[in-house]
Write a protein that holds these residues in place. Structure first.
Motif, PDB file in Angstrom:
ATOM      1  N   ARG A  12       0.837  -1.204   0.000  1.00 36.75           N
ATOM      2  CA  ARG A  12       0.000   0.000   0.000  1.00 36.75           C
ATOM      3  C   ARG A  12       0.873   1.256   0.000  1.00 36.75           C
TER       4      ARG A  12
ATOM      5  N   THR B  34       2.678   1.637  -3.369  1.00 37.56           N
ATOM      6  CA  THR B  34       1.752   2.126  -4.404  1.00 37.56           C
ATOM      7  C   THR B  34       1.516   3.622  -4.230  1.00 37.56           C
TER       8      THR B  34
ATOM      9  N   ALA C 251      -2.250  -2.993  -2.790  1.00 36.34           N
ATOM     10  CA  ALA C 251      -2.515  -2.029  -3.860  1.00 36.34           C
ATOM     11  C   ALA C 251      -4.008  -1.757  -3.952  1.00 36.34           C
TER      12      ALA C 251
ATOM     13  N   TYR D 210      -5.003   0.750  -1.392  1.00 37.86           N
ATOM     14  CA  TYR D 210      -4.662   2.123  -1.782  1.00 37.86           C
ATOM     15  C   TYR D 210      -5.689   2.679  -2.764  1.00 37.86           C
TER      16      TYR D 210
END
Length: 195
Positions: A145, A148, A184, A187
């Motif tokens: 996270r 990203t 990801a 995010y």
């Protein structure tokens, strides 16, 4: 897809029996070029030539190969050099290409705009591949996270230094053809909620 200055090749279908530069063995360019060729032609239909970009450029302009793939952003200095020396871009399109895209969903139809290179007065159909950052499935979600988030925060600076990233759009990133890492995905969900 480029052909040499005096080549009579007008379509990708005419590569049967030809020598085609695909990039250095094991490189990203070679993997992408070979996926296209293997999905489009039968084994042995095309003679694949592994060479560096400078070698490929020299061979194409000296007629030591009949065609060459390049995997790059547009414009590209090597393609510019080849087209200024008389090489031409060949369209990659048609029903076989559409079938190929169902096998390899990471290929997207794209257009190289008219005027992008010397002697190019019409747009040229081609394929593009998204740039994707991959992470191990077992990598900690929080790390992915943060990675990203950091990537997209640094994107303006990266675009200035790495031209091939200029087409990277954060809005399209979650639509990648490979599964998103849970970090990801977190995010992207948070980003949507902040809108």
């Amino acid at each position: 897809l480029l052909v040499g200055p005096r080549s009579r090749i007008r379509s990708i279908d005419e590569l049967v029996g030809r020598r085609v530069g695909v990039g250095p063995d094991g490189s990203g360019a070679a993997v992408i070029s070979q996926a296209l060729l293997h999905g489009y032609f039968s084994p042995g239909d095309v003679h694949e030539v592994n060479a560096t970009v400078p070698q490929t450029t020299s061979m194409l302009l000296a007629y030591a190969i009949d065609a060459a793939f390049t995997v790059s952003s547009v414009p590209n200095e090597d393609v510019k050099h080849m087209t200024e020396a008389g090489a031409r871009l060949i369209p990659i399109r048609g029903p076989r290409v559409n079938r190929l895209r169902t096998v390899y969903p990471f290929f997207r139809s794209e257009i190289i705009p008219a005027g992008a290179y010397h002697g190019m007065d019409q747009p040229v159909d081609t394929l593009s591949v998204d740039v994707v950052l991959l992470a191990r499935a077992g990598l900690d979600d929080a790390i992915v996270r943060r990675l990203t988030e950091g990537l997209f925060r640094m994107l303006p600076q990266l675009n200035a230094e790495l031209p091939f990233l200029t087409g990277m759009a954060p809005e399209r990133a979650p639509a990648t053809p490979v599964p998103l890492h849970p970090g990801a995905a977190l995010y992207y969900r948070e980003r949507e909620l902040r809108r």
